[in-house]
Structure formats: C-alpha cells, structure tokens
Design an enzyme around this catalytic site. Structure first.
Site, PDB file in Angstrom:
ATOM      1  CG  ASP A 189      -9.998  -1.068   6.333  1.00 46.96           C
ATOM      2  OD1 ASP A 189      -9.036  -1.628   6.897  1.00 46.96           O
ATOM      3  OD2 ASP A 189     -11.074  -1.654   6.108  1.00 46.96           O
ATOM      4  CD  GLU A 208     -10.005  -6.066  18.807  1.00 48.76           C
ATOM      5  OE1 GLU A 208     -10.811  -6.974  18.585  1.00 48.76           O
ATOM      6  OE2 GLU A 208      -9.893  -5.495  19.910  1.00 48.76           O
ATOM      7  CE  LYS A 216      -4.080  -1.399   2.663  1.00 46.41           C
ATOM      8  NZ  LYS A 216      -4.840  -1.092   3.887  1.00 46.41           N
TER       9      LYS A 216
END
Ligand code: IMP
Length: 200
Positions: A70, A41, A13
């Site tokens: 994400d 997390e 990425k």
C-alpha cells in the site's frame, strides 16, 4: 527461482517489483497471473492496515506466501499526510488521466511556499493465513515540480522531484527510480529479512 505473489491489480506496481527482483533471482506474479479475482475494501487507517487487508484477502485464496503493497504520496501544502492513504481515490476524484491530476495539483500549489512531498510504501508479508503479518516501510522525499514533467513512471511521477538524488521521476530511467524509490526501499528491507532468515 524464488516465487513471490503480489496482491495488486496495479500493473505499474507489479512491473516495478519485477524489475527490482528479477536480477536477484525472484519471479513476481500478480493476482491476475493466477486468474484470481477479489476486491477487498481498503478501509484501513494506515498504509500498514490497508496492505494487510490486501494480503489477507489474497492469502485466503492461494496456498503460498503473499506480499501486498500500500503506497501513496503526501503533499504538505494539501494537508498533513494528504492524500496519503487516499492517494488513489484522490486522483480518481479529479480525473482518470494522471496528467490532468498532476496539473491540477500544480495549479493548487501555485502560491505554496512549501512544495515538499513524500512517497510512502508499506509492504506486508503474510506467509500463512493466520500468521503474524510482517511490515517493511520505505519513504522517498522530494517536492512537487512547478511544471509537469515527462511520461516515465506512473501515477504522480510526472510532478515529483526526488531531492537527494536530484531526479525528476517523470524523466529519469526505471533503473534510477528503482534504486531509490519508496517501493525499493521497503523491498530492500523485506529482502534483508528474507536473507537473514535463510541464513539462520
Ligand atoms: P494503492 O496503494 O494501490 O492504494 O494506491 C497507491 C496510489 O499511489 C497509486 O494508485 C498511485 O496513484 C500512487 N503511487 C504509489 N506509488 C507510486 C509511484 O511509485 N509513482 C507514482 N504514483 C504512485
């Protein structure tokens, strides 16, 4: 030179952000470049929530604006929005070798009539720790190949075909992928926002 800090441990990425942004005069750093170690997390229920979790965790540790990405792939024949936000974990549950993961998915889709798939990316920009996060999203639509492709790109790229541009992500150049990928589409929106703001 403008500096951007990307909240990611994913070298692929980071490389894609650097490739897309370097020609525009940006220097992109990963958390490793700052010697920062953190592992939040990712328990959000959307790409945006997970991007925010990563951005927030890194922004607490540095005194500069950060972005987080994400992303994931959604393969219709495997379920609605699946693996989606679980893309990375889904791969790990099969193998640490993405070619094995790719072949596994091709086998699962052996009799599928619908091979459509979409890559999604959500970028979260967090300028101050308590600032309102801003989100920029990109989607890239295609389908899963019947035979595994080349070694370009990363992750699920060897099994992904981008329909509109007729490109196999496992075989096309970085420039070709970066011109139309989910990541670059999200990034174009972020750059547009930054340019508009600069002009104000
Ligand atoms: P995360 O955003 O780090 O939680 O993980 C996203 C996962 O989606 C990655 O580990 C890859 O497996 C997959 N993925 C995201 N973007 C791409 C891409 O551009 N090519 C191939 N796989 C991708």
């Amino acid at each position: 030179m403008k500096k951007i800090l990307l909240a990611t441990h994913n070298e692929n990425k980071l490389r894609e952000y650097q490739e897309i942004l370097a020609p525009l005069g940006y220097e992109v750093y990963g958390d490793k470049d700052f010697g920062i170690s953190y592992d939040p997390e990712e328990n959000g229920t959307t790409y945006a929530e997970n991007a925010y979790i990563k951005a927030k965790a890194l922004r607490k540790l540095v005194n500069m604006p950060v972005i987080a990405d994400d992303s994931g792939i959604e393969i219709k024949a495997l379920g609605e929005h699946f693996p989606g936000i679980h893309t990375s974990r889904y791969a790990s549950s099969i193998s640490s070798d993405y070619r094995v993961v790719g072949q596994h998915i091709i086998d699962l889709l052996k009799d599928a009539s619908d091979r459509s798939a979409e890559y999604h990316c959500c970028i979260c920009l967090l300028e101050e720790e308590d600032a309102t996060p801003l989100y920029f999203e990109g989607v890239c639509r295609g389908h899963i190949l019947e035979k595994i492709g080349g070694y370009h790109g990363f992750g699920y790229d060897p099994i992904f075909h981008y329909d509109e541009g007729n490109l196999d992500f496992g075989d096309c150049s970085e420039e070709e992928k970066n011109a139309i990928s989910h990541r670059s589409r999200a990034l174009q929106k972020l750059l547009h926002y930054l340019a508009l703001r600069q002009g104000q």
